[in-house]
Design an enzyme around this catalytic site. Structure first.
Site: not given
Length: 326
Positions: A158, A161, A199, A202, A287
């Site tokens: 990700y 990309g 995430r 949610s 992170p």
């Protein structure tokens, strides 16, 4: 031809033809909705890998909305004036399921959409991500920071990309004079998030509503900045409407920073119930901090978030409460 017919023809001729790739996803569906409200003809393109028809079912009866099932890793031949390129799974659970396809969606998808924009002379916006900064050594993150990214980790499909997609956009800009817009999206939340996308917003809401323990990875002191979806969509539209020399990249997110633990406690207080906080090891390359510097967005677009976290969470909790009751 009478005056009424001429006025109708003028309206049709002046109606912008806008394509949204990933248009049935969380962000894409809200963007399609906004563009229709703004009087555009909207072509929604999605392969339904992480998006769903349920997100756009309420738009299907609109005569100015069209939905195409298509994978952007293959060329698409349509006539458009503007392209919002949002296609790519954005949550770790989804993009790590098939990492090769994730990279192809960002890279091949960018090549195909840029080629389409070049042929049709369309403006094109790339939905990039704060993940291009990796696990940052600069805080808060500003656009001039080149990032601290692991090129061979489990998130690389990700992160890299999206970085490569930005490279392609700016090469098309320099080589072909294409009108490009690049925005870097920081954590965004709101109705129509996928309930199982992994995430934090949610996850925490769904766990709390079900009465399950709330899972926090790491010690919960890592930080994120949460932007409500309506604010982000406003930023997209302003960026697309900006002068030609405004290419970005421009950060879009809420600069108000919260720890993950603070978010969990806020959700618990809002939902109620007896859920407890449970701590698990931090995933690889996750992170430690994430906060956008949005000075450029403020100065260039006159944009900044308006919706406070508590207000946005109330709307998001309401959405998931109804969703889980179905």
């Amino acid at each position: 031809m009478n005056s009424k017919e001429r006025l109708l023809n003028m309206r049709v001729a002046n109606r912008k033809r806008v394509m949204v790739t990933g248009g049935a996803g969380f962000l894409g569906s809200h963007l399609c909705e906004r563009l229709l409200e703004d009087g555009c003809d909207v072509l929604c393109v999605d392969n339904f890998y992480s998006g769903t028809k349920d997100n756009v079912a309420h738009l299907m009866s609109n005569p100015h909305y069209e939905l195409i099932r298509h994978d952007v890793t293959f060329p698409l031949y349509v006539e458009v004036d503007e392209i919002y390129n949002l296609a790519c799974p954005a949550s770790p659970i989804h993009y790590q399921w098939d990492p090769v396809q994730t990279t192809k969606t960002s890279v091949h998808g960018a090549i195909n959409m840029l080629g389409l924009a070049k042929r049709t002379k369309a403006k094109i916006l790339q939905a990039s991500t704060s993940e291009v900064y990796g696990d940052p050594e600069v805080h808060p993150q500003q656009e001039s920071y080149w990032g601290h990214v692991n090129p061979v980790g489990i998130r690389s499909c990700y992160d890299e990309g999206k970085r490569c997609a930005e490279t392609l956009f700016f090469d098309y800009y320099r080589q072909h004079g294409l009108e490009i817009k690049v925005v870097r999206i920081f954590n965004t939340y709101g109705p129509r998030m996928h309930p199982n996308d992994g995430r934090v917003v949610s996850n925490f809401i769904v766990q709390a509503l079900r009465g399950d323990d709330i899972t926090i990875y790491g010690d919960g002191l890592q930080t994120r900045s949460f932007c409500y979806v309506d604010d982000l969509i406003e930023g997209f539209v302003r960026m697309m409407g900006s002068p030609k020399d405004v290419t970005g990249p421009i950060n879009m997110g809420n600069p108000v920073e919260f720890t993950i633990r603070e978010l969990a406690e806020t959700v618990l207080k809002m939902v109620g119930g007896k859920s407890k906080l449970v701590f698990k090891p931090l995933p690889q390359d996750d992170p430690k901090q994430r906060q956008p510097n949005i000075t450029l967005a403020r100065e260039t677009l006159g944009w900044e978030p308006r919706v406070r976290l508590e207000a946005g969470l109330e709307k998001t909790v309401g959405y998931f409460r109804n969703f889980l009751a179905l």
